[in-house]
Design a protein around this motif. Structure first.
Motif, short mmCIF file in Angstrom:
data_model
loop_
_atom_site.label_atom_id
_atom_site.label_comp_id
_atom_site.label_asym_id
_atom_site.label_seq_id
_atom_site.Cartn_x
_atom_site.Cartn_y
_atom_site.Cartn_z
N THR A 138 -23.67 8.22 -2.90
CA THR A 138 -24.94 7.90 -3.55
C THR A 138 -25.73 9.21 -3.65
N PHE A 139 -25.99 9.64 -4.89
CA PHE A 139 -26.62 10.94 -5.08
C PHE A 139 -27.92 10.77 -5.86
N SER A 140 -28.65 11.86 -6.00
CA SER A 140 -30.01 11.75 -6.56
C SER A 140 -30.01 11.53 -8.07
N TYR A 141 -29.35 12.42 -8.82
CA TYR A 141 -29.47 12.39 -10.28
C TYR A 141 -28.09 12.17 -10.90
N GLY A 142 -28.02 11.22 -11.83
CA GLY A 142 -26.78 10.94 -12.53
C GLY A 142 -26.49 9.45 -12.56
N GLU A 143 -25.22 9.09 -12.81
CA GLU A 143 -24.87 7.69 -12.96
C GLU A 143 -23.40 7.49 -12.66
N VAL A 144 -23.06 6.24 -12.28
CA VAL A 144 -21.68 5.84 -12.01
C VAL A 144 -21.41 4.56 -12.79
N GLU A 145 -20.19 4.47 -13.39
CA GLU A 145 -19.77 3.26 -14.10
C GLU A 145 -18.38 2.87 -13.64
N ASP A 146 -18.14 1.57 -13.46
CA ASP A 146 -16.83 1.04 -13.10
C ASP A 146 -16.25 0.24 -14.25
N TYR A 147 -14.94 0.38 -14.48
CA TYR A 147 -14.23 -0.33 -15.53
C TYR A 147 -12.97 -0.97 -14.95
N THR A 148 -12.41 -1.91 -15.69
CA THR A 148 -11.11 -2.49 -15.33
C THR A 148 -10.03 -1.84 -16.20
N VAL A 149 -8.91 -1.45 -15.57
CA VAL A 149 -7.78 -0.84 -16.27
C VAL A 149 -6.55 -1.70 -16.04
N THR A 150 -5.81 -1.99 -17.11
CA THR A 150 -4.53 -2.70 -16.98
C THR A 150 -3.46 -1.82 -17.60
N PHE A 151 -2.29 -1.79 -16.96
CA PHE A 151 -1.22 -0.88 -17.37
C PHE A 151 -0.08 -1.65 -18.03
N GLY A 152 0.29 -1.21 -19.23
CA GLY A 152 1.47 -1.74 -19.90
C GLY A 152 2.71 -0.98 -19.44
N ALA A 153 3.87 -1.62 -19.60
CA ALA A 153 5.12 -0.96 -19.20
C ALA A 153 5.36 0.29 -20.05
N ALA A 154 6.01 1.29 -19.43
CA ALA A 154 6.32 2.51 -20.16
C ALA A 154 7.25 2.22 -21.33
N VAL A 155 7.00 2.82 -22.49
CA VAL A 155 7.86 2.66 -23.67
C VAL A 155 9.04 3.62 -23.55
N PRO A 156 10.28 3.13 -23.61
CA PRO A 156 11.44 4.02 -23.47
C PRO A 156 11.41 5.12 -24.54
N ASP A 157 11.66 6.34 -24.10
CA ASP A 157 11.66 7.49 -25.00
C ASP A 157 13.10 7.77 -25.41
N THR A 158 13.41 7.53 -26.66
CA THR A 158 14.78 7.77 -27.16
C THR A 158 14.83 8.90 -28.18
N GLN A 159 13.71 9.52 -28.41
CA GLN A 159 13.66 10.58 -29.43
C GLN A 159 13.84 11.94 -28.77
N ALA A 160 14.86 12.69 -29.27
CA ALA A 160 15.16 14.01 -28.71
C ALA A 160 14.21 15.05 -29.30
N PRO A 161 14.00 16.15 -28.57
CA PRO A 161 13.18 17.23 -29.13
C PRO A 161 13.86 17.87 -30.36
N THR A 162 13.06 18.60 -31.11
CA THR A 162 13.66 19.35 -32.24
C THR A 162 14.51 20.50 -31.69
N VAL A 163 15.46 20.96 -32.55
CA VAL A 163 16.36 22.05 -32.14
C VAL A 163 15.59 23.37 -32.11
N PRO A 164 15.74 24.13 -31.02
CA PRO A 164 15.08 25.46 -31.00
C PRO A 164 15.55 26.31 -32.18
#
Length: 924
Positions: free
Chosen positions: A827-853
């Motif tokens: 708890t401080f003198s000047y400023g503000e705090v806000e709380d939010y709800t976060v929900t996580f979706g499953a990671a999307v599989p990465d099937t795309q390879a990088p470009t060729v050097p």
């Protein structure tokens, strides 16, 4: 108190009395202080060393049974609802009345002394207390009001009459009814003066300018002054803003409104030759006008006094004549209303025997701990002892010792006996108070003083003199002494041998006969306007040799109420029931008349026998570990539904006039059953609603608190994370957990944080925490999801990378602090705090390879080394490294787009190739 008094007969009868109470005020605040300096002075002189922390249970005992109990009636300050509760009882919950904390308990974690400070506690109907919750006080426009509250009922439409008697609710804000606004505002000003940091900023409770407007619009009245004094009796300290309401603007840096002065409070004393008037010096006055009358009706100006004059002695008076006085204060804006009126006449020594004030009447300095004092009251009035105290000066030298503050009321003609706790049984038997405090451990050279409002008025012994003046003796005040004396005069006392107790508990005043004639009995007792539950009682006024001061009304032989009128509205009766009533008159001396004739009154028969319909659609919501909200569809009735009874596990839990009820005090992880019945004014009860089962939540751990206490200069204006955006206004803390941010595990997101400023742009420090493991804290590794890392006065930008293991739903905390880094629970003198709800979706599989050097080249070639470099590849998620091959064989893995090849052979040709890869293992 002792009532076995000795008085001598006299043929002369004179009495001195007051029509109004004399209010006792605290120290006058210095006129040269303002702002914080004045508030500090008020705390030092009104609170420190005077406030007694009672504890919440004891505070409620005093609140419900004494302070806010008017002849057995307790009134809700928000709606006027009244309940009956015996005066002088011990209840801490006169249902359905409970205790409202003007400053919510949650603001100071229910800690003492704040939780039990009576100056901001008030009785309220529990439903309206729940409606107020911890919401701020505001002025709500009539059209925006969602709930109007009066007595025990509420409505959603604007009242068509008596609108000022309603409290209002709208959108998590609350407006008290008009007659409580000023009292409430002065409670707020008191609280933040005595507890300046314990409950956050005053703005959390309401706007200071609005409180000042309420303070002006609903000024201090006699009832509030009386309550202030009662609180002082039990708690030891006063609210200075009630004693001196004009200091509010000066203490809080507000712009004074051009108003007339406050009303002075007038008091009087008399001698054998003059009457002296005194009053409190109100602020902003430029003078006073004092008025006088001999009949109480026709007043004329006695004196026009200049500013800061607070007393006047009237010498133009004669014996045996009553004189009436009142005073007004004035300034350039006009006059105050008239003060209270006081009335009295000259004190005649040897005639009336009415003393000018309380006085010591006996002193016992006996063997061992046989120490005792007696105080006598022959003033002609009952006296509140809370204004009086006793102190001793040890061995006749140094400062006065510890204060013994008295309490209770001492009737005219009565004595108050105080003895040492270890005194003889004979002394203790007649004592009103036994104590072992310093003041009751005196010896023969310890002067003992009687003080009134901190000022010495009577003394036994010689101040600042170490010689023995009364050792091993009993001293009794002579019967011709009518006034206290600040100079010890031996001729006023008669001395008796050691351990003489004969005179303790009684005192004699020469020619001290007082009014012993009772009023005549009331006549013509009659009833009218009889209903099922009420009727009006009336009678012809009694007469008295001095004056009738009131009437006591008895129902079925038991005192029901007292009134100064010759009529009384009896309520709360039962239909088809016969009651008996009689009335007695009384006067100021306590004389009571014979009873009037007795009448019998039978209330009207109940005609409504039809029960309401059963409530329907019973439902539960907002289920927590300890509470649940119930709601149902309203019942109907042939006359009117007056309320609902809520049952838990088959037992009556509570009654309410609403179609909802908040159940509290439940146990976590427990199943309860509930049903509801409707009822009407005739006592008809409906069938039960359907029964529902509710299982409370399991025990949870709450997140820590974090907030800025001053957000008037800077605050969080906008939070953007990926595609989520939220714009907000100034607040020390905002719960935005109703807003859900959807993030994908293993993904990075851009962050943009915008500060808001009232004027000047200040340097701010930004942090974001995400409780990834859901353990209700932000202390684990990796949960500081974003650290601004530097002070910035503009928009802060950056990136959040969500771990690939993140799952479920959790909390995110965004914190902006002025000029320094913060922690997640700060708890401080000047400023503000806000709380939010976060929900996580499953990671999307990465099937795309990088470009060729591309652009593979060799440089800095020697006989044994070469630098191989290439143009960096790109990837949909991100390139994590490069594999370097020589002659088709993997040579090394690097994270940069160059490689230093070593261990080569001179004059030899090599082929090099490079492949890019990402975190998912895709290779170009």
């Amino acid at each position: 108190m002792k009532l076995n008094l000795l008085r001598k007969r006299t043929s002369i009868f004179v009495i001195l009395f007051f029509l109004f109470s004399q209010f006792i005020f605290g120290q006058v605040p210095p006129s040269d202080l303002s702002g914080q300096e004045l508030r500090t002075w008020l705390k030092t002189n009104y609170y420190d060393g005077q406030h007694l922390t009672l504890g919440y249970d004891q505070a409620r005992v005093y609140l419900y049974n004494y302070i806010d109990n008017e002849s057995g009636i307790i009134t809700c300050v928000y709606s006027g609802l009244q309940v009956s509760s015996p005066y002088g009882g011990t209840t801490t919950y006169p249902a359905p009345i409970n205790c409202e904390h003007t400053i919510p308990q949650s603001f100071f974690d229910e800690a003492n002394p704040m939780v039990s400070d009576l100056h901001h506690l008030y009785p309220t109907y529990e439903n309206w207390n729940s409606t107020r919750s911890n919401y701020p006080f505001v002025e709500i426009s009539d059209n925006a009001t969602e709930k109007w509250m009066y007595l025990a009922t509420s409505q959603t439409t604007i009242p068509t009459s008596n609108i000022e008697l309603y409290s209002e609710y709208a959108s998590s804000t609350f407006e008290p009814r008009e007659d409580h606004k000023g009292n409430l505002a002065r409670s707020v000003f008191y609280f933040y003066t005595m507890y300046p940091t314990q409950a956050g900023d005053m703005s959390l409770v309401g706007d200071i300018d609005m409180f000042y407007e309420w303070h002006l619009a609903d000024p201090v009245d006699a009832k509030e002054i009386e309550r202030n004094g009662q609180i002082e009796t039990y708690q030891g300290d006063r609210n200075p803003y009630i004693d001196y309401p004009d200091i509010v603007a000066r203490a809080w840096g507000l712009t004074p409104v051009a108003t007339v002065p406050s009303v002075p409070v007038l008091a009087m004393t008399s001698s054998s030759t003059a009457i002296t008037l005194t009053w409190n010096n109100v602020e902003n006055e430029t003078g006073y006008k004092l008025y006088k009358s001999t009949d109480g009706t026709n007043f004329s100006l006695l004196s026009d006094l200049t500013t800061n004059i607070v007393s006047y002695t009237d010498n133009a008076v004669v014996s045996a004549q009553n004189y009436y006085y009142y005073i007004i204060a004035y300034n350039d804006n006009g006059n105050s209303t008239a003060s209270n009126t006081v009335v009295g006449q000259l004190y005649t020594s040897g005639g009336s025997g009415v003393a000018t004030d309380l006085l010591f009447s006996e002193y016992i300095e006996g063997s061992s701990y046989n120490k005792g004092l007696e105080i006598a009251n022959f003033t002609g009035n009952s006296v509140d002892l809370s204004s009086y105290s006793i102190r001793k000066q040890t061995n006749g030298a140094g400062d006065w010792g510890t204060i013994l503050t008295l309490s209770g009321t001492l009737a005219h003609g009565d004595v108050y006996v105080i003895v040492n706790t270890s005194a003889s049984a004979t002394m203790i038997a007649v004592a009103d108070l036994t104590t072992a405090v310093d003041a009751l451990t005196f010896n023969g050279n310890d002067p003992v003083g009687l003080f009134k409002n901190g000022t010495l008025i009577d003394i036994i012994g010689v101040l600042n003199n170490t010689a023995n003046f009364a050792i091993d003796v009993t001293l009794v005040r002579n019967s011709n002494v009518y006034s206290p004396n600040t100079t010890y005069t031996t001729s006023e006392w008669t001395s008796y041998p050691i351990d003489t107790y004969t005179y303790l508990g009684t005192h004699t005043i020469d020619e001290g006969t007082v009014d012993t004639q009772a009023p005549t009995a009331p006549t013509n007792l009659a009833s009218a306007s009889i209903t099922q539950t009420t009727f009006t009682l009336s009678w012809t006024a009694s007469t008295d040799n001095v004056a009738v001061t009131g009437y006591d009304i008895y129902r079925n032989g038991t005192l029901l109420a007292s009134t100064t009128s010759t009529s009384y509205s009896v309520t709360g009766l039962t239909a088809s029931t016969t009651y008996t009533f009689y009335v007695k008159a009384k006067d100021a001396a306590g004389n009571v008349s014979a009873a009037s004739s007795t009448i019998s009154v039978t209330t009207s028969a109940a005609t409504d026998t039809q029960a309401p319909t059963a409530p329907t659609s019973l439902a539960s919501s907002n289920i927590t570990e300890t509470s649940v909200s119930l709601s149902w569809t309203a019942s109907t009735d042939n006359v009117a539904v007056t309320g609902y009874d809520v049952y838990r596990n088959g037992t009556l839990l509570a009654s309410t006039t609403s179609t909802s009820y908040s159940v509290t005090g439940l146990t976590a992880s427990t199943t309860y059953t509930f049903y509801v019945k409707a009822k009407d004014a005739a006592g008809n009860v409906s069938a039960a609603s359907s029964t529902i089962s509710v299982t409370t939540s399991s025990t949870t751990i709450s997140y820590c608190t974090s907030m800025g206490t001053n957000y008037s200069y800077e605050w969080i204006s906008k939070v953007v994370i990926g595609t989520f955006s939220n714009t907000s206004t100034a607040a020390g803390y905002t719960d935005f957990t109703s807003k859900i941010i959807t993030l994908t595990a293993g993904t990075s997101y851009s962050v943009s944080l915008t500060p808001g400023f009232a004027s000047t742009a200040y340097n701010e420090y930004w942090k974001i925490w995400i409780d990834y493991n859901g353990d209700k804290d932000f202390d684990d590794a990796g949960e500081l999801a974003f650290d601004g890392g530097a002070l910035i006065s503009t928009v802060e930008t950056g990136t959040i990378i969500v771990p690939s293991t993140a799952t479920g739903t959790t909390r995110m905390r965004v914190s902006m602090k002025y000029n320094a880094a913060q922690t997640s629970c700060e708890t401080f003198s000047y400023g503000e705090v806000e709380d939010y709800t976060v929900t996580f979706g499953a990671a999307v599989p990465d099937t795309q390879a990088p470009t060729v050097p591309t652009g593979l080249t060799a440089s800095s070639v020697t006989q044994t080394t070469a630098v191989i470099s290439w143009t960096a590849s790109t990837d949909n998620v991100g390139v994590t490294g490069y594999e370097v091959y020589r002659n088709g064989t993997l040579l090394s893995t690097v994270t940069t787009n160059s490689y230093n090849a070593t261990g080569l052979t001179a004059a030899t040709t090599y082929s090099f190739t490079v492949k890019a890869k990402d975190a998912a293992g895709n290779i170009s």
